[in-house]
Scaffold this motif. Structure first.
Motif, PDB file in Angstrom:
ATOM      1  N   VAL A   1       0.929  -1.134   0.082  1.00 12.91           N
ATOM      2  CA  VAL A   1       0.019  -0.037  -0.007  1.00 12.91           C
ATOM      3  C   VAL A   1       0.878   1.094   0.046  1.00 12.91           C
ATOM      4  O   VAL A   1       0.617   2.116  -0.748  1.00 12.91           O
ATOM      5  N   LEU A   2       1.921   1.352   0.896  1.00 14.90           N
ATOM      6  CA  LEU A   2       2.766   2.411   0.697  1.00 14.90           C
ATOM      7  C   LEU A   2       3.536   2.662  -0.503  1.00 14.90           C
ATOM      8  O   LEU A   2       3.588   3.716  -1.019  1.00 14.90           O
ATOM      9  N   ILE A   3       3.853   1.675  -1.379  1.00 10.85           N
ATOM     10  CA  ILE A   3       4.523   1.729  -2.692  1.00 10.85           C
ATOM     11  C   ILE A   3       3.236   2.209  -3.587  1.00 10.85           C
ATOM     12  O   ILE A   3       3.809   3.237  -4.459  1.00 10.85           O
ATOM     13  N   LYS A   4       2.216   1.815  -3.523  1.00 14.01           N
ATOM     14  CA  LYS A   4       0.951   2.319  -4.380  1.00 14.01           C
ATOM     15  C   LYS A   4       0.772   3.975  -3.892  1.00 14.01           C
ATOM     16  O   LYS A   4       0.654   4.798  -4.990  1.00 14.01           O
ATOM     17  N   LEU A   5       1.108   4.348  -2.794  1.00 14.18           N
ATOM     18  CA  LEU A   5       0.939   5.639  -2.179  1.00 14.18           C
ATOM     19  C   LEU A   5       2.210   6.325  -2.745  1.00 14.18           C
ATOM     20  O   LEU A   5       1.948   7.640  -3.562  1.00 14.18           O
ATOM     21  N   LEU A   6       3.225   5.838  -2.870  1.00 10.29           N
ATOM     22  CA  LEU A   6       4.426   6.742  -3.345  1.00 10.29           C
ATOM     23  C   LEU A   6       4.292   6.821  -4.923  1.00 10.29           C
ATOM     24  O   LEU A   6       4.853   8.085  -5.285  1.00 10.29           O
ATOM     25  N   CYS A   7       3.662   5.945  -5.666  1.00 14.55           N
ATOM     26  CA  CYS A   7       3.791   5.982  -6.937  1.00 14.55           C
ATOM     27  C   CYS A   7       2.549   6.847  -7.356  1.00 14.55           C
ATOM     28  O   CYS A   7       2.240   6.708  -8.778  1.00 14.55           O
ATOM     29  N   GLY A   8       1.604   7.345  -6.655  1.00 14.87           N
ATOM     30  CA  GLY A   8       0.735   7.949  -6.970  1.00 14.87           C
ATOM     31  C   GLY A   8      -0.603   7.372  -7.593  1.00 14.87           C
ATOM     32  O   GLY A   8      -1.662   7.826  -8.016  1.00 14.87           O
ATOM     33  N   GLU A   9      -0.856   5.964  -6.948  1.00 17.27           N
ATOM     34  CA  GLU A   9      -1.906   5.273  -7.374  1.00 17.27           C
ATOM     35  C   GLU A   9      -2.787   5.146  -6.191  1.00 17.27           C
ATOM     36  O   GLU A   9      -4.136   4.609  -6.443  1.00 17.27           O
ATOM     37  N   LEU A  10      -2.714   5.666  -5.019  1.00 16.96           N
ATOM     38  CA  LEU A  10      -3.291   5.700  -3.863  1.00 16.96           C
ATOM     39  C   LEU A  10      -3.626   7.170  -3.361  1.00 16.96           C
ATOM     40  O   LEU A  10      -2.080   7.641  -3.361  1.00 16.96           O
ATOM     41  N   LYS A  11      -4.196   7.720  -2.492  1.00 17.48           N
ATOM     42  CA  LYS A  11      -4.191   8.721  -1.838  1.00 17.48           C
ATOM     43  C   LYS A  11      -4.290   8.604  -0.314  1.00 17.48           C
ATOM     44  O   LYS A  11      -5.033   7.721   0.186  1.00 17.48           O
ATOM     45  N   LEU A  12      -3.749   9.438   0.651  1.00 16.82           N
ATOM     46  CA  LEU A  12      -3.698   9.473   1.856  1.00 16.82           C
ATOM     47  C   LEU A  12      -5.294   9.579   2.255  1.00 16.82           C
ATOM     48  O   LEU A  12      -6.062  10.329   1.848  1.00 16.82           O
ATOM     49  N   SER A  13      -5.788   9.092   3.287  1.00 15.79           N
ATOM     50  CA  SER A  13      -7.031   9.354   4.066  1.00 15.79           C
ATOM     51  C   SER A  13      -6.995  10.498   4.777  1.00 15.79           C
ATOM     52  O   SER A  13      -7.826  11.415   4.872  1.00 15.79           O
ATOM     53  N   TYR A  14      -5.557  10.667   5.530  1.00 15.86           N
ATOM     54  CA  TYR A  14      -5.468  12.083   6.223  1.00 15.86           C
ATOM     55  C   TYR A  14      -4.019  12.170   6.260  1.00 15.86           C
ATOM     56  O   TYR A  14      -3.117  11.319   6.234  1.00 15.86           O
ATOM     57  N   GLY A  15      -3.526  13.692   6.376  1.00 10.98           N
ATOM     58  CA  GLY A  15      -2.060  13.709   6.099  1.00 10.98           C
ATOM     59  C   GLY A  15      -1.723  14.817   5.203  1.00 10.98           C
ATOM     60  O   GLY A  15      -2.637  15.091   4.248  1.00 10.98           O
ATOM     61  N   LYS A  16      -0.696  15.039   5.086  1.00 11.59           N
ATOM     62  CA  LYS A  16       0.070  15.927   4.312  1.00 11.59           C
ATOM     63  C   LYS A  16       1.339  15.651   3.550  1.00 11.59           C
ATOM     64  O   LYS A  16       1.965  14.905   4.101  1.00 11.59           O
ATOM     65  N   VAL A  17       1.375  15.759   2.363  1.00  8.05           N
ATOM     66  CA  VAL A  17       2.417  15.473   1.301  1.00  8.05           C
ATOM     67  C   VAL A  17       3.141  16.789   0.842  1.00  8.05           C
ATOM     68  O   VAL A  17       2.675  17.536   0.468  1.00  8.05           O
ATOM     69  N   TYR A  18       4.672  16.645   1.162  1.00  2.00           N
ATOM     70  CA  TYR A  18       5.409  17.754   0.665  1.00  2.00           C
ATOM     71  C   TYR A  18       6.262  17.379  -0.536  1.00  2.00           C
ATOM     72  O   TYR A  18       6.971  16.293  -0.155  1.00  2.00           O
ATOM     73  N   ILE A  19       6.706  18.163  -1.408  1.00  2.00           N
ATOM     74  CA  ILE A  19       7.767  17.752  -2.611  1.00  2.00           C
ATOM     75  C   ILE A  19       8.473  18.950  -2.670  1.00  2.00           C
ATOM     76  O   ILE A  19       7.844  20.085  -2.892  1.00  2.00           O
ATOM     77  N   MET A  20       9.772  18.871  -2.424  1.00  2.00           N
ATOM     78  CA  MET A  20      10.808  20.135  -2.550  1.00  2.00           C
ATOM     79  C   MET A  20      10.185  20.952  -1.502  1.00  2.00           C
ATOM     80  O   MET A  20      10.136  22.534  -1.860  1.00  2.00           O
ATOM     81  N   GLU A  21       9.635  20.747  -0.336  1.00  2.00           N
ATOM     82  CA  GLU A  21       9.217  21.575   0.778  1.00  2.00           C
ATOM     83  C   GLU A  21       8.039  22.243   0.474  1.00  2.00           C
ATOM     84  O   GLU A  21       7.944  23.086   1.307  1.00  2.00           O
ATOM     85  N   ASN A  22       7.436  22.100  -0.794  1.00  2.00           N
ATOM     86  CA  ASN A  22       6.029  22.566  -0.787  1.00  2.00           C
ATOM     87  C   ASN A  22       4.924  21.810  -0.592  1.00  2.00           C
ATOM     88  O   ASN A  22       5.012  20.669  -0.991  1.00  2.00           O
ATOM     89  N   LEU A  23       4.120  22.204   0.098  1.00  2.00           N
ATOM     90  CA  LEU A  23       2.781  21.464   0.397  1.00  2.00           C
ATOM     91  C   LEU A  23       2.132  21.189  -0.986  1.00  2.00           C
ATOM     92  O   LEU A  23       1.522  22.188  -1.528  1.00  2.00           O
TER      93      LEU A  23
END
Length: 472
Positions: free
Chosen positions: A46-68
Motif C-alpha cells: 500500500v505504501l508503494i502504491k501511495l508513493l507511486c501516485g496510485e493511492l491517496k492518503l485518507s489523512y495527512g500532508k505530502v510535501y515535495i521540494m518543501e512545498n505542500l
C-alpha cells in the motif's frame, strides 16, 4: 544542511475498509539513500502504491521540494517525480535499451533515432555502464534490467526512485555495483528509497533508516548508529522498543535532557524520579487520584513542601504557582482543555496569541507577528479561521488552538494532564497534535489514567501507584 525532497506528515490510509497506515511520518532528503523496513507486506504494498501516485492518503500532508501539495494534485505530482524498481520488470521487451530509456520521447524518437542512440551512449559512458545498447531487453539479466531502469528513471528526470526488495534478487557483487551506480546518481541530485524486509536490508548502503511497525512510524535512525541486533529487538520484542527508538532518535545524553525529577519525596510521594529529553514523549499512567493530584500540584508550584530536586536543562527549577509556567518555559494542557483553557468570546487569533504575547515584547503592536503565525500554522489551521470567534469554530479546530498556541510559544516542556478519554472521537487528533509538538523538539510529559486502545504514540511508560513511580 541537505535540502528536503519529499515528506509525508502524519499519514493515514484506509484500504478496502481497513486502516493499514495509521500514522506514517517519512522525510527523504535530496541526494539521500533512505531505507524503510516494515513488518507487513500488505502495508509495504500500500505504501508503494501511495508513493507511486496510485493511492491517496485518507489523512495527512505530502510535501515535495518543501512545498505542500494540494490533495487534488498529489497523485499527478508523485507520478511525475517517483519511479519504482522492483522484482517486476518495467521495460518494454520488444524495444532496445536506448528505445526504452527515451520512450517518453517516443513521438520524436523514430524521427531521429541516431540522436537518441548517441544520447544513450553518452549516458552509459558517463556512468561507466558496459551493456550493449542494441541488446534486446528480453535478453537482459536481472542485474542489467535494474541498471537500465535506473538509467530510464534518470532520463525521465525522476527525483525519487523507490527500490523494493531488489537486494534479494541480486548477488552481493551485483548489489555492490548497483549501489555504486546509485552513489553516482545521488551526485546528480536523485534520492532513493530502499524498501526491504529486515533480513535483506543492507544498512551499509543507506544513510538513514525509517522503521514502520503496525502501520506506524516508530523510529527514524542514522544507519551508522544502529545494527541488525537492535532492529530484531525492535521488531520481535514488545518490551523496551520505544526506549530504543528514543535512545537513537534523541541520543538521550545529558545535553538533550530537558526536565528531570530526582528523589521527590513528601508525605504522599516516595522517591519519584524520571527524566524527559528533547522531543521525547514520556507517559505517566496513574492508578490513584491522591498520588497524581500531589504530583501535579508539585509541577504547578502549588505544593512546595517536599524534598528532592527538580531540574530544567540541568538547573534547579522552582515551578511558579498556577498552570501558566511560561516564564520558566513550561506549558500545561489541562484536562477538558477546550473548556478550561480557551476564551470562547475571543477570536482564534487572540487565543493563539496567549501566552505568546507574554514572551514577545510589543507583540500586539506589530502586524508581522500575525502574518508569521498564519504561515506557521497554515498546514494545521485555515488562516481565514483565525479571525473568527472561538465559539464559531468546530470542536476539532478549537482543540487545534489548544495545542497550536504551545506550538507557537515553543516551551521546553509541555505537560498534558489527562488529554484522552475512553471514548473520545478527538483522541486521534489529540495524538497527532502531541506528536507534532514532539517532532518540533518539545519535550512532552503526559499524565493520565486512561490510554486509547489504538494509540500510535510511542515513548517511555511509567506507572504511578500509591505514591511510587515504577517502569512496570
Amino acid at each position: 544542511m541537505k535540502e528536503e525532497l519529499f515528506r509525508i506528515n502524519h499519514g493515514t490510509l484506509t484500504y478496502h475498509n481497513r486502516m493499514l497506515i495509521e500514522n506514517i511520518n517519512l522525510r527523504v532528503l535530496k541526494s539521500e539513500t533512505h531505507g524503510i523496513i516494515l513488518d507487513s507486506t500488505e502495508v509495504k504494498n500500500v505504501l508503494i502504491k501511495l508513493l507511486c501516485g496510485e493511492l491517496k492518503l485518507s489523512y495527512g500532508k505530502v510535501y515535495i521540494m518543501e512545498n505542500l501539495i494540494k490533495d487534488a494534485d498529489i497523485n499527478k505530482k508523485l507520478r511525475n517525480h517517483v519511479a519504482l524498481i522492483d522484482q517486476t520488470r518495467h521495460l518494454i521487451p520488444t524495444l532496445t535499451i536506448y528505445e526504452n530509456i527515451y520512450f517518453s520521447q517516443f513521438h520524436i524518437l523514430y524521427l531521429n533515432p541516431k540522436h537518441y542512440y548517441k544520447c544513450a551512449r553518452n549516458l552509459f559512458e558517463y556512468f561507466n555502464i558496459d551493456i550493449p545498447l542494441d541488446k534486446p531487453v528480453k535478453d537482459l539479466t536481472i542485474y542489467e534490467g535494474v541498471v537500465i531502469e535506473l538509467m530510464t528513471a534518470y532520463a525521465l528526470e525522476r527525483k525519487l526512485i523507490v527500490l523494493s526488495n531488489i537486494t534479494n534478487i541480486l548477488n552481493s557483487i551485483e548489489v555492490a555495483s548497483i549501489f555504486n551506480l546509485i552513489d553516482k546518481l545521488k551526485k546528480k541530485g536523485l534520492s532513493f528509497l530502499v524498501i526491504n524486509n529486515i533480513e535483506d536490508m543492507k544498512l551499509r548502503y543507506t544513510d538513514r533508516l525509517t522503521i514502520i511497525k503496525g502501520g506506524n512510524t516508530i523510529g527514524i535512525f542514522d544507519s551508522k548508529q544502529i545494527n541488525k541486533d537492535t532492529l530484531y529487538r525492535i521488531f520481535y520484542y514488545d518490551q523496551e522498543n520505544t526506549d530504543i527508538q528514543h535512545r537513537y532518535k534523541y541520543n538521550n545524553n545529558s545535553s538533550n535532557e530537558i526536565f528531570s525529577v530526582h528523589n521527590l519525596t513528601d508525605d504522599i510521594l516516595k522517591n519519584i524520579s524520571f527524566q524527559v529529553h528533547k522531543g521525547e514523549i514520556v507517559r505517566i499512567l496513574y492508578t490513584d487520584e491522591t498520588s497524581v493530584n500531589r504530583l501535579i500540584s508539585v509541577l504547578k508550584g502549588e505544593h512546595t513542601s517536599f524534598v528532592g530536586n527538580i531540574l530544567l536543562e540541568g538547573h534547579n527549577f522552582k515551578p511558579m504557582y498556577g498552570y501558566m509556567n511560561y516564564k520558566n518555559d513550561i506549558g500545561f494542557v489541562e484536562e477538558d482543555s477546550i473548556e478550561r483553557m480557551l476564551f470562547k468570546n475571543l477570536s482564534a487569533f487572540d487565543n493563539l496569541s496567549y501566552p505568546l504575547s507574554n514572551k514577545v515584547k510589543w507583540f500586539w503592536l506589530k502586524n508581522r507577528y500575525k502574518k508569521s503565525m498564519e504561515i506557521q500554522l497554515q498546514d494545521i489551521l485555515d488562516p481565514e479561521k483565525l479571525k473568527h470567534t472561538l465559539s464559531a469554530l468546530s470542536p476539532d479546530d478549537q482543540l487545534k488552538i489548544v495545542y497550536c498556541k504551545w506550538l507557537l510559544y515553543n516551551p521546553k516542556l509541555l505537560i498534558c494532564v489527562k488529554p484522552f478519554s475512553v471514548a473520545d472521537a478527538q483522541n486521534q487528533l489529540t495524538e497527532k497534535l502531541i506528536t507534532l509538538l514532539s517532532e518540533r523538539g518539545i519535550a512532552i510529559l503526559i499524565i493520565t489514567s486512561s490510554w486509547p486502545s489504538f494509540s500510535s504514540i510511542n515513548g517511555k511508560i511509567l506507572y504511578l501507584r500509591n505514591g511510587v513511580l515504577e517502569n512496570k
